[in-house]
Write an enzyme that holds these catalytic residues in place. Structure first.
Site, PDB file in Angstrom:
ATOM      1  N   GLU A 428       0.837  -1.196   0.000  1.00  0.00           N
ATOM      2  CA  GLU A 428       0.000   0.000   0.000  1.00  0.00           C
ATOM      3  C   GLU A 428       0.875   1.251   0.000  1.00  0.00           C
ATOM      4  O   GLU A 428       1.751   1.417   0.844  1.00  0.00           O
ATOM      5  CB  GLU A 428      -0.875  -0.006   1.261  1.00  0.00           C
ATOM      6  CG  GLU A 428      -1.648   1.283   1.458  1.00  0.00           C
ATOM      7  CD  GLU A 428      -2.205   1.385   2.885  1.00  0.00           C
ATOM      8  OE1 GLU A 428      -2.032   0.429   3.661  1.00  0.00           O
ATOM      9  OE2 GLU A 428      -2.806   2.428   3.189  1.00  0.00           O
ATOM     10  N   ASP A 501      -0.657  -0.832   5.678  1.00  0.00           N
ATOM     11  CA  ASP A 501      -0.383  -0.133   6.934  1.00  0.00           C
ATOM     12  C   ASP A 501      -1.181  -0.734   8.082  1.00  0.00           C
ATOM     13  O   ASP A 501      -2.256  -1.295   7.880  1.00  0.00           O
ATOM     14  CB  ASP A 501      -0.764   1.355   6.808  1.00  0.00           C
ATOM     15  CG  ASP A 501       0.242   2.109   5.958  1.00  0.00           C
ATOM     16  OD1 ASP A 501       1.367   1.594   5.797  1.00  0.00           O
ATOM     17  OD2 ASP A 501      -0.108   3.192   5.444  1.00  0.00           O
ATOM     18  N   ASP A 505      -7.153   2.550   7.610  1.00  0.00           N
ATOM     19  CA  ASP A 505      -7.138   2.558   6.148  1.00  0.00           C
ATOM     20  C   ASP A 505      -6.436   1.314   5.593  1.00  0.00           C
ATOM     21  O   ASP A 505      -6.889   0.702   4.636  1.00  0.00           O
ATOM     22  CB  ASP A 505      -6.434   3.810   5.627  1.00  0.00           C
ATOM     23  CG  ASP A 505      -7.379   4.994   5.566  1.00  0.00           C
ATOM     24  OD1 ASP A 505      -8.605   4.760   5.770  1.00  0.00           O
ATOM     25  OD2 ASP A 505      -6.912   6.122   5.320  1.00  0.00           O
TER      26      ASP A 505
END
Ligand code: 0RA
Length: 659
Positions: A428, A501, A505
């Site tokens: 990501e 992460d 999110d």
């Protein structure tokens, strides 16, 4: 009475024998093959000669009889094959026509004879390939006769009688040679088909087929000619209007066209030159199409059926949908080209057909506006469908962007090729991607950075999914295809590791990724190839010692060990670092870093904590956890707002995604 004055065999007789011998030696060269097709070609050849007489204006009836003994009789009301002495061959023209290769057409240059292909090889070929053949000619109130064995005359042409009445004509009966043909049994339907076709093409000719073997009989006579032909072809379809008929002649080239549009979508066009079906098309067909497209387009614009500023242009293809047409031209010296010599090559014919059809069709359209409107409307629908099809093709073409031949630009691939030993990190964010690229072992680790939330669309259909750039990159990198042609054995990596992460999110993106694999590459999961990377949540530093904690429990244990006699106090909430301070507030001893994102780790740290196979922990995804992700996805992306809010609150850390 003998018409042939010479009984001596001259050099010409030897040539005749040589010619017939050539036909018998290589029959396929003359009639295509020695199977059923070739067999029926014998009948067609004789019938075509009778039709040539009709084209010359001298014949109105052809009778074909399939006799009990296996022979076939073809009888016409043409002029009758001439019987007078041929000026150079010095024998009856009848014998010449029946025994000399290609002699048939050389008598009469001003008629529409066939040439090329398997047509027009001459009745002498039929004679050469028949065990026996008998010909009877009616001319000048006299009946002439000659008989042959395998092409060789039994005796000279002789008069066998007289007849009263107006009809001249030729009657040929032949028995196909069993030593040549694989089969010598004529098929009624095969013969009927060609006769029906000829009856449509020659509306003044009656074609009669009798089968003496079982008494069946059929008469083909179509006063409507090509119009009837078109109706016949469209029997199973629903026409939008009555057939349009166009007839004209230029430069000794008669042109006849009949066509109509039906509610079908296919094109059904048959073209003929001198009654030969030109399967491969040619200049007559091109002329017709050109005129059709131009004339209909002109009409549509002139009459406001297509708006001036509209983006629609009607192409030739649009005017072909639902079109049934028969084009028949007569050409004095046709040139046949193509694979099967059934393509008209004469370039002049294009403009002849184009002019005639163009002129007469515009007249017709002016006089029949309601038909014109129907045709234009049909073509406009075709244009719309064409546009839709183009878009669909585009999508398919774009799918090529999904194959591994087009690896995404942002993929940092590994150098070895063996999927067993290769792994891909789907990472990501670009910054984490950058660290991962620098920290990895490039021999076996590939990095694919993806941006933000992939696919935050509602429950996506495959086509929607495929439109997503990030998804496209993933599919291409993995190289196992997608949808119907997904093949997990083609996967380019043995491990697919999702690295996001450790925040909300990140969890969300991981859920989306898992859901994608669950829905579209499920087998990769059942094969145990999908993993979730486990980056540490904390770094704990004391002096020179650095330790990583992957969850709070671990952090507790580390801290217990480190702090023993230390006090821990938060130095600054912004930095999110908790630092041990002394009495003066200076940092000392233990330093804890909480990683909010992968990007906060430098390449070396990322390698050490998350990517080094020796030290890392990765979690293998199983079907249950993936299914759970799918459920989560549904909850997150579904229509109901309340469950979504609840879910986000409750699963801020995605505990139930514990894999
Ligand atoms: C050569 C010349 C002419 C007609 C024919 C052959 C002819 C051949 C066949 C085969 C079956 N039926 C046929 N009818 C005619 C032209 C005759 C003339 O000019 O009088």
């Amino acid at each position: 009475m003998s018409v042939n004055n010479s009984n001596d065999y001259s050099a010409k007789n030897i040539n005749v024998l040589k010619g017939l011998e050539a036909v018998r030696k290589r029959p396929a060269m003359y009639i295509g093959d020695v199977g059923t097709r070739g067999l029926h070609h014998l009948i067609n050849e004789v019938v075509d000669n009778s039709i040539d007489e009709a084209l010359a204006g001298f014949n109105d009836r052809v009778i074909v009889i399939l006799n009990k003994d296996g022979s076939c009789t073809v009888e016409d009301r043409g002029r009758g094959i001439p019987v007078d002495i041929h000026p150079t061959e010095k024998k009856s023209a009848l014998e010449v026509v029946m025994t000399v290769l290609h002699a048939g057409g050389k008598f009469d240059k001003s008629s529409y004879k066939v040439s090329g292909g398997l047509h027009g090889v001459g009745v002498s070929v039929v004679n050469a390939l028949s065990e026996w053949l008998k010909v009877e000619v009616r001319r000048d109130n006299k009946i002439y006769f000659q008989e042959y064995r395998r092409g060789v005359p039994v005796e000279n042409v002789k008069q066998i009688g007289t007849y009263k009445g107006e009809h001249t004509g030729t009657k040929i009966t032949f028995l196909p040679d069993k030593t040549i043909f694989k089969t010598t049994k004529f098929n009624f339907e095969t013969v009927a088909e060609r006769m029906r076709e000829l009856a449509y093409l020659n509306k003044d000719v009656t074609m009669i087929l009798k089968d003496e073997r079982d008494g069946s009989e059929e008469t083909f006579r179509f006063k409507g000619g090509l119009i009837d032909f078109v109706k016949y072809l469209d029997e199973q379809r629903t026409p939008l209007h009555k057939p349009i008929y166009i007839e004209g002649e230029r430069d000794n080239t008669p042109v006849e066209v009949a066509f109509e549009y039906s509610d079908s979508f296919s094109e059904n066009v048959h073209t003929y030159v001198n009654n030969i079906n030109t399967i491969e098309g040619g200049t007559h067909l091109i002329g017709f199409r050109t005129a059709l497209t131009r004339t209909l387009n002109n009409y549509a614009y002139k009459n406001g059926l297509i708006k001036e500023n509209s983006k629609i242009t009607l192409t030739g293809d649009d005017f072909r949908e639902g079109l049934t047409a028969v084009i028949s031209v007569k050409v004095l010296e046709p040139q046949f080209e193509g694979q099967t010599k059934t393509k008209l090559g004469n370039s002049e014919v294009k403009s002849i057909v184009e002019t005639i059809v163009g002129e007469k069709l515009s007249e017709y359209l002016e006089e029949n506006p309601s038909v014109a409107r129907k045709i234009i409307e049909k073509s406009l629908k075709a244009a719309e469908a064409r546009e839709a099809a183009r878009k669909a093709r585009e999508l398919v073409r774009r799918k090529n962007a999904l194959d591994s031949l087009h690896l995404p630009g942002k993929l940092a691939d590994c150098s070895i090729n063996d999927p067993e030993h290769c792994e891909i990190y789907i990472v990501e964010g670009d910054s984490a991607g950058g660290s991962a690229k620098q920290g990895r072992d490039r021999r076996f680790q590939a990095i694919l950075p993806i941006k933000g939330k992939i696919l935050n669309v509602e429950k996506a259909k495959l086509n929607k999914v495929l439109e997503n750039q990030e998804i496209q990159a993933i599919i291409a990198a993995i190289g196992a295809g997608i949808g119907e042609d997904f093949d997990p054995s083609k996967a380019r990596y043995g491990k697919i590791i999702l690295m996001t992460d450790a925040d909300v999110d990140g969890s969300h993106i991981r859920t989306l990724l898992l859901t994608f694999f669950y829905r579209h590459m499920k087998e990769l999961i059942t094969m145990g190839k999908v993993y979730i990377a486990q980056p540490p949540l904390y770094k704990v530093k004391k002096g020179k010692e650095e330790v990583y904690a992957y969850d709070d429990e671990e952090l507790e244990q580390i801290l217990k060990r480190f702090k023993a006699d230390s006090k821990i106090k938060t130095k600054s909430p912004e930095s999110n670092e908790e630092v041990e301070v002394d009495e003066e507030g200076h940092p000392k001893g233990i330093v804890i870093t909480r990683y909010k994102g992968l990007g906060e780790m430098n390449p070396e740290q990322l390698w050490q904590t998350t990517m080094n196979p020796e030290t890392r922990t990765i979690l293998q995804v199983n079907l249950e956890s993936a299914a759970a992700a799918d459920k989560i996805f549904e909850t997150l992306m579904g229509d109901a707002v309340e469950p979504r809010r609840e879910f986000i609150e409750k699963h801020a850390k995605y505990a139930n995604l514990d894999v």
